[in-house]
Design a protein around this motif. Sequence first.
Motif, short mmCIF file in Angstrom:
data_model
loop_
_atom_site.label_atom_id
_atom_site.label_comp_id
_atom_site.label_asym_id
_atom_site.label_seq_id
_atom_site.Cartn_x
_atom_site.Cartn_y
_atom_site.Cartn_z
N ILE A 33 0.86 -1.18 0.00
CA ILE A 33 0.00 0.00 0.00
C ILE A 33 0.90 1.22 0.00
O ILE A 33 1.82 1.32 0.79
N ALA A 34 0.63 2.14 -0.90
CA ALA A 34 1.41 3.38 -0.94
C ALA A 34 0.90 4.31 0.14
O ALA A 34 -0.29 4.45 0.35
N VAL A 35 1.81 4.95 0.85
CA VAL A 35 1.42 5.88 1.89
C VAL A 35 2.10 7.21 1.61
O VAL A 35 3.26 7.25 1.22
N SER A 36 1.37 8.29 1.80
CA SER A 36 1.94 9.61 1.51
C SER A 36 2.95 9.98 2.55
O SER A 36 2.80 9.70 3.74
N ASN A 37 4.03 10.63 2.13
CA ASN A 37 5.03 11.15 3.03
C ASN A 37 4.70 12.59 3.38
O ASN A 37 3.95 13.25 2.67
N PRO A 38 5.25 13.11 4.49
CA PRO A 38 4.99 14.51 4.82
C PRO A 38 5.36 15.42 3.66
O PRO A 38 6.38 15.23 3.01
N GLY A 39 4.49 16.40 3.39
CA GLY A 39 4.70 17.26 2.23
C GLY A 39 5.62 18.41 2.49
O GLY A 39 5.47 19.47 1.88
N GLY A 40 6.57 18.29 3.37
CA GLY A 40 7.49 19.39 3.65
C GLY A 40 8.59 18.94 4.59
O GLY A 40 8.78 17.76 4.84
N ASP A 41 9.33 19.91 5.10
CA ASP A 41 10.48 19.63 5.95
C ASP A 41 10.35 20.35 7.28
O ASP A 41 9.60 21.32 7.42
N ILE A 42 11.09 19.84 8.25
CA ILE A 42 11.20 20.51 9.54
C ILE A 42 12.31 21.55 9.44
O ILE A 42 13.43 21.23 9.01
N LEU A 43 12.01 22.78 9.83
CA LEU A 43 13.01 23.84 9.78
C LEU A 43 13.66 23.97 11.15
O LEU A 43 13.00 24.25 12.15
N HIS A 44 14.97 23.73 11.20
CA HIS A 44 15.75 23.87 12.43
C HIS A 44 16.50 25.20 12.38
O HIS A 44 17.29 25.45 11.45
N LEU A 45 16.27 26.04 13.36
CA LEU A 45 16.97 27.32 13.48
C LEU A 45 18.06 27.16 14.54
O LEU A 45 17.76 27.03 15.72
N THR A 46 19.31 27.14 14.11
CA THR A 46 20.41 26.79 15.02
C THR A 46 21.43 27.89 15.21
O THR A 46 22.29 27.77 16.09
N THR A 47 21.41 28.97 14.42
CA THR A 47 22.46 29.98 14.50
C THR A 47 22.17 30.97 15.62
O THR A 47 21.16 31.69 15.57
N PRO A 48 23.01 31.04 16.65
CA PRO A 48 22.76 31.99 17.76
C PRO A 48 22.74 33.43 17.25
O PRO A 48 23.53 33.82 16.38
N GLN A 86 14.15 5.54 3.72
CA GLN A 86 12.98 4.68 3.72
C GLN A 86 13.31 3.28 4.21
O GLN A 86 14.44 2.81 4.08
N PHE A 87 12.31 2.63 4.77
CA PHE A 87 12.42 1.22 5.13
C PHE A 87 11.03 0.60 4.97
O PHE A 87 10.04 1.32 4.79
N THR A 88 10.95 -0.70 5.02
CA THR A 88 9.67 -1.38 4.91
C THR A 88 9.06 -1.53 6.29
O THR A 88 9.67 -2.14 7.18
N HIS A 89 7.87 -0.97 6.46
CA HIS A 89 7.23 -1.04 7.78
C HIS A 89 6.94 -2.51 8.12
O HIS A 89 6.35 -3.23 7.33
N PRO A 90 7.36 -2.96 9.31
CA PRO A 90 7.25 -4.40 9.63
C PRO A 90 5.82 -4.90 9.75
O PRO A 90 5.57 -6.09 9.57
N ARG A 91 4.87 -4.02 10.03
CA ARG A 91 3.49 -4.48 10.15
C ARG A 91 2.69 -4.26 8.87
O ARG A 91 1.93 -5.13 8.44
N PHE A 92 2.87 -3.12 8.22
CA PHE A 92 2.01 -2.78 7.10
C PHE A 92 2.62 -3.12 5.74
O PHE A 92 1.91 -3.14 4.74
N GLY A 93 3.94 -3.33 5.70
CA GLY A 93 4.54 -3.85 4.50
C GLY A 93 4.80 -2.86 3.38
O GLY A 93 5.16 -3.26 2.28
N TYR A 94 4.63 -1.55 3.64
CA TYR A 94 4.94 -0.58 2.60
C TYR A 94 6.18 0.22 2.98
O TYR A 94 6.62 0.21 4.12
N LYS A 95 6.73 0.91 1.99
CA LYS A 95 7.90 1.75 2.22
C LYS A 95 7.47 3.02 2.94
O LYS A 95 6.48 3.66 2.58
N VAL A 96 8.23 3.41 3.93
CA VAL A 96 7.91 4.59 4.73
C VAL A 96 9.21 5.20 5.22
O VAL A 96 10.19 4.50 5.48
#
Length: 535
Positions: free
Chosen positions: A197-212, A495-505
């Motif tokens: 089963i194809a599962v959608s991935n998050p449609g964006g990224d987490i923005l990390h602000l690290t510069t003091p 990505q890896f194969t989810h052990p229960r659902f069997g799709y790439k995630v």
Amino acid sequence: MTEEQSVLPISLVAHTVFCERRAWIEAVGEQVDSAQMEAGGAAHERVDRPADNLRESRSVDVVHDQMGLVGKCDVVKGEADHVVLIEYKATPVRRVPEVTRANVMQLMLQQMCLEASGVTVDEKRVYFTNHRRSVVVETVDADRGEALEWVRRTRNVIDSPTAPLPLVDDPRCRSCSHVGVCLPDERRVMQAEVRRIAVSNPGGDILHLTTPGSRASIRSGRIVVHKAREETHSVPLERVVGLVIHGNVDVSSALIREVPWRGYTIVWCSGTGRVVGHARSAKSPNAVARVRQHVLSESGHLDLARELIACKVANQATQLRRNARVAVHSEVAEMRKIARRVSTAHSVPEILGLEGEAAAIYFGRLQQCLASNVDSGFAGGWSGRTGRHAGDPVNAALNYAYSLLLADCIRALHACGLDPHAGFVHSPVRNKPALALDLMEQFRPVVADSAVLTAINTGKLTTADFNTEVSGLPRLTPTGRRAVTSEYQRRIAQQFTHPRFGYKVTWQRAFEVQARMILGVLDGTDDTYVGIRTR
């Protein structure tokens, strides 16, 4: 309408016809954002404004006292006692102007309400706004009986304490705006034959602000970062699905307001990575499940605690087996044995004791996972896991990576409407995010530890990226934080194969999948929680 009956919206009956699980989700208040809930919301923009003239009325309220129904007709055309009933719909997915059975039942119930008030409906239509096409809907006497049956079924659905089972491989899920809340593939009952089963991935990224000393704000639909009045970074706001702020970084009030408005989470961390706070939207789904979470957190949920820690120990054993430069067969075998003992433990204190035994073995051999040619300051300073107030570079880097992982787990739990502070293994004393700490246990070895070891072994992180001048203890410099954050982000995108659902995630997606599996145990739609074990 009897005294026991509650008022039932016609639109909720139509949702039941489409999918009973969707009707239950809306009835108990697990809605997503209103823009996502109503896929055809723009279709009603014109008719949602009540208006009348000699031949047409819009947004007409209707009731049926005997059946306990209320509803709203988009357009009613005609004379006072003979009218044409028109329902406005959009076709956002299939782009086909096709009248569904849910549309027919909705119009049938609206007709019955109008007839109860003495109005004769001569014709019913569905107007598809995308195509600007009106389709006549023909009904027969049998449709009345079917509509009454759907009213009865809707009452049974919303009165049930648990949600109906999700649909399995059903095309209706592709056109449902609640698929991101329901997650039918994650909640489905496992069958002997596992399907992809194809599962959608998050449609964006987490923005990390690290510069003091930098400052982030919004400008022209983008997040811009300035340091000393010079723009250093700029990213489209639409690409950002979460914000993590590290140390002395300023954020404008407009940006703080915008992120929760979009349904995302902000996490604040100290300069060393310790999570000090988080903010989320006040619109929170799954209120009933959250209450049950707190009850079970107080009384205990041994099965959840067992699985969360057993997965962590199993993944630590895998990490050693994969990366140690020397033979660790006996250590790995012992840790596998401890993982099995955790799965049959009789109390949380017993689980924590076994976790400590496994940690002593794992961190006692972690030095062997460092490449032979890395900077001697890493291997030479390592004497075992020390946690807070780390006295060596490896522990300092691990602490920082764990904070990144904790922030992701907090965001995943918020997305499900769960409280990060009511856990089943960790104690919520000192207001710790106990459930987020529980959830992240299975991911510590394979995500955070793996990211740190890779950054060190590949030379992305060196001892020059640590500063000991301020406290006497090694602390990551801004360059070092960026190196660990970069490797961590690269790791969670794998990505890896989810052990229960069997799709790439991806690992990033897996955080929320596992959080929703915990939610399934809490709301009764899943019997057991199955953690992620790597091999």
